[in-house]
Design a protein around this motif. Structure first.
Motif, PDB file in Angstrom:
ATOM      1  N   ALA A   1       0.839  -1.209   0.000  1.00  0.00           N
ATOM      2  CA  ALA A   1       0.000   0.000   0.000  1.00  0.00           C
ATOM      3  C   ALA A   1       0.867   1.249   0.000  1.00  0.00           C
ATOM      4  CB  ALA A   1      -0.926  -0.007   1.216  1.00  0.00           C
ATOM      5  N   LEU A   2       1.933   1.231   0.795  1.00  0.00           N
ATOM      6  CA  LEU A   2       2.828   2.386   0.863  1.00  0.00           C
ATOM      7  C   LEU A   2       3.473   2.654  -0.496  1.00  0.00           C
ATOM      8  CD1 LEU A   2       4.358   4.569   2.403  1.00  0.00           C
ATOM      9  CD2 LEU A   2       5.988   2.817   3.148  1.00  0.00           C
ATOM     10  N   MET A   3       3.963   1.619  -1.147  1.00  0.00           N
ATOM     11  CA  MET A   3       4.611   1.799  -2.438  1.00  0.00           C
ATOM     12  C   MET A   3       3.617   2.269  -3.495  1.00  0.00           C
ATOM     13  SD  MET A   3       7.366   1.899  -4.128  1.00  0.00           S
ATOM     14  CE  MET A   3       8.719   0.937  -3.447  1.00  0.00           C
ATOM     15  N   GLU A   4       2.416   1.734  -3.433  1.00  0.00           N
ATOM     16  CA  GLU A   4       1.392   2.137  -4.402  1.00  0.00           C
ATOM     17  C   GLU A   4       1.076   3.628  -4.252  1.00  0.00           C
ATOM     18  OE1 GLU A   4      -2.977   0.538  -5.928  1.00  0.00           O
ATOM     19  OE2 GLU A   4      -1.844  -0.633  -4.454  1.00  0.00           O
ATOM     20  N   MET A   5       0.942   4.082  -3.000  1.00  0.00           N
ATOM     21  CA  MET A   5       0.707   5.513  -2.766  1.00  0.00           C
ATOM     22  C   MET A   5       1.889   6.346  -3.263  1.00  0.00           C
ATOM     23  SD  MET A   5      -0.648   5.570   1.168  1.00  0.00           S
ATOM     24  CE  MET A   5      -1.915   4.460   1.756  1.00  0.00           C
ATOM     25  N   ALA A   6       3.090   5.917  -2.882  1.00  0.00           N
ATOM     26  CA  ALA A   6       4.291   6.701  -3.176  1.00  0.00           C
ATOM     27  C   ALA A   6       4.520   6.859  -4.675  1.00  0.00           C
ATOM     28  CB  ALA A   6       5.501   6.047  -2.520  1.00  0.00           C
ATOM     29  N   ARG A   7       4.121   5.874  -5.460  1.00  0.00           N
ATOM     30  CA  ARG A   7       4.348   5.908  -6.907  1.00  0.00           C
ATOM     31  C   ARG A   7       3.343   6.770  -7.660  1.00  0.00           C
ATOM     32  NH1 ARG A   7       5.571  -0.564  -7.639  1.00  0.00           N
ATOM     33  NH2 ARG A   7       7.859  -0.452  -7.509  1.00  0.00           N
ATOM     34  N   MET A   8       2.290   7.176  -6.992  1.00  0.00           N
ATOM     35  CA  MET A   8       1.265   7.951  -7.695  1.00  0.00           C
ATOM     36  C   MET A   8       1.853   9.276  -8.188  1.00  0.00           C
ATOM     37  SD  MET A   8      -2.204   7.219  -5.531  1.00  0.00           S
ATOM     38  CE  MET A   8      -2.919   5.571  -5.488  1.00  0.00           C
ATOM     39  N   GLU A   9       1.441   9.653  -9.382  1.00  0.00           N
ATOM     40  CA  GLU A   9       2.050  10.779 -10.084  1.00  0.00           C
ATOM     41  C   GLU A   9       1.938  12.080  -9.312  1.00  0.00           C
ATOM     42  OE1 GLU A   9       4.497  11.904 -13.028  1.00  0.00           O
ATOM     43  OE2 GLU A   9       3.617   9.887 -12.913  1.00  0.00           O
ATOM     44  N   ASN A  10       0.815  12.283  -8.626  1.00  0.00           N
ATOM     45  CA  ASN A  10       0.603  13.554  -7.936  1.00  0.00           C
ATOM     46  C   ASN A  10       1.109  13.544  -6.491  1.00  0.00           C
ATOM     47  OD1 ASN A  10      -1.633  11.761  -7.449  1.00  0.00           O
ATOM     48  ND2 ASN A  10      -2.812  13.457  -6.602  1.00  0.00           N
ATOM     49  N   VAL A  11       1.775  12.458  -6.077  1.00  0.00           N
ATOM     50  CA  VAL A  11       2.449  12.444  -4.768  1.00  0.00           C
ATOM     51  C   VAL A  11       3.847  13.004  -4.971  1.00  0.00           C
ATOM     52  CG1 VAL A  11       3.406  10.997  -2.931  1.00  0.00           C
ATOM     53  CG2 VAL A  11       1.097  10.559  -3.803  1.00  0.00           C
ATOM     54  N   THR A  12       4.072  14.189  -4.424  1.00  0.00           N
ATOM     55  CA  THR A  12       5.329  14.908  -4.682  1.00  0.00           C
ATOM     56  C   THR A  12       6.347  14.745  -3.565  1.00  0.00           C
ATOM     57  OG1 THR A  12       4.395  16.919  -3.705  1.00  0.00           O
ATOM     58  CG2 THR A  12       4.191  16.647  -6.094  1.00  0.00           C
TER      59      THR A  12
END
Length: 309
Positions: free
Chosen positions: A174-185
C-alpha cells in the motif's frame, strides 16, 4: 473502489499548514495509529474509534449535558465544570449534541472523499501559487490504505498534489502504491529511534518494518527524491550520539537528501487528559545539542536540515 470504505474518521482538516510539506497546504488528519508514542502530540488520534473530548475552558456549567446523558456518565462539579466517568460513557455523543458551549465534542467526523476534497479545493489557488497541496497525515495513513489511495487518485483528477506523512509502519505494498502515484510529490517519513529497544519502549512497536519500508522506498530512484526524513528529538531518549550517528549513516546509505528535526513539545499532554488519560512530560534537548545534531547532518552526512517548531 468496491473495497474502499465510503467514509472514515477524520480528526481535522488544517488549512494554511506550512510545516507539512512544501508550499501552503491543507493537512488531513486521519484517526487511528498502530504506534502509541509516549510523547505523541496528537494522542486523540491514536485510537481508531470515535472518542469524546472535553474542552474544559469552554464549559459554562449549564448542566444540559448531564440531563441528556443516558448512561449517567456526567456530573458538574464546582470549579471543574463537567466531569466524565469514562467507564460509564459509551460515546453515544448525546452530550456533545446538547452542549451549546462546545465543551464536549467528538474527536473526529466521518467524512467521504468528496467531502474532504471539496474543503481542500477551496484553497487550490494557494496550492498552485506556492507549490502546495494536501498532506495526508494522522494517526497513520497506512491504517486506511484503500481510502487514502482513492483520495490521492481523486485529488489528482482535480489537479491537487499530495504529500504523504507516515510512520512507515504498515503494509509495504500500500505504501509503495501511494508513493508511486504521479501527484504524490513528497513523503514525510518519521524515524523515532534507530535503536529498536528504545523504539519498542517508547512507541510500543519494533522499528524493523519501518526501516524495511524505508529501504524499499529509497531503492527506487525517483522515490528517494520524494523522501524527507523527520526525527522527533527528546532529551535522554533518542538524542544520543550513537542513535544520531546510526541514523546519519543509514540516511547516507539509502541516499536521502533531507532531514527535518522536531524538538519535543508538550502540546499532547492536555489533549491526552481531555480524552481521558495521562501523558508523561519529556524535555527538549538543549539548543546547543540541537545545533550539534544539525551540524552533524549537514557537514558529515551532507543533508539539507530543517528545524520545525
Amino acid at each position: 473502489m468496491s473495497d474502499t470504505p465510503e467514509s472514515v474518521l477524520i480528526g481535522s482538516l488544517q488549512k494554511f499548514s506550512t510545516e507539512d510539506g512544501p508550499g501552503i497546504r491543507t493537512t488531513i488528519f486521519f484517526k487511528g495509529c498502530p504506534l502509541n508514542c509516549r510523547w505523541c502530540h496528537n494522542p486523540e488520534l491514536i485510537c481508531p474509534r470515535q472518542q469524546l473530548i472535553q474542552l474544559p475552558n469552554n464549559c459554562i456549567g449549564c448542566g444540559y449535558c448531564v440531563k441528556g446523558c443516558p448512561q449517567g456518565a456526567l456530573a458538574i462539579k464546582p470549579g471543574k465544570g463537567v466531569v466524565i466517568d469514562r467507564v460509564k460513557c459509551d460515546v453515544c455523543l448525546q452530550c456533545a449534541n446538547n452542549c451549546y458551549a462546545q465543551a464536549l465534542r467528538p474527536v473526529a467526523k466521518l467524512m467521504t472523499i468528496d467531502e474532504i476534497l471539496r474543503i481542500a479545493e477551496q484553497d487550490k489557488g494557494f496550492y498552485d501559487k506556492t507549490g502546495g497541496g494536501i498532506t495526508v497525515s494522522g494517526g497513520e495513513i497506512l491504517m486506511h490504505g484503500e481510502f487514502v489511495k482513492e483520495l490521492i487518485r481523486e485529488a489528482g483528477k482535480r489537479g491537487i498534489n499530495v504529500c504523504l506523512d507516515t510512520s512507515g509502519y504498515g503494509d509495504p505494498h500500500a505504501l509503495m502504491e501511494m508513493a508511486r502515484m504521479e501527484n504524490v510529490t513528497d513523503i514525510l517519513y518519521d524515524i523515532k529511534s534507530m535503536d529498536d529497544e528504545i523504539h519498542r519502549a517508547y512507541t510500543g512497536v519494533s522499528n524493523q518494518l519501518i526501516l524495511d519500508n524505508l529501504r524499499m522506498l529509497a531503492a527506487e530512484g525517483r522515490m528517494v527524491e520524494k523522501l524527507i526524513m523527520r526525527m522527533p528529538l527528546l532529551k535522554g531518549v533518542n538524542d544520543s550520539d550513537d542513535i544520531i550517528r546510526t541514523a546519519g549513516e543509514f540516511f547516507r546509505e539509502i541516499g536521502v537528501k533531507r532531514v527535518d528535526l522536531l524538538p519535543y513539545h508538550s502540546l499532547g499532554i492536555g489533549k491526552k487528559r481531555n480524552v481521558g488519560g495521562n501523558q508523561e512530560e519529556f524535555e527538549q534537548p538543549s539548543e546547543e545539542r540541537i545545533a550539534e545534531i544539525e551540524i552533524y547532518f549537514k557537514n558529515e552526512i551532507n543533508l539539507e536540515v530543517g528545524i520545525l517548531g
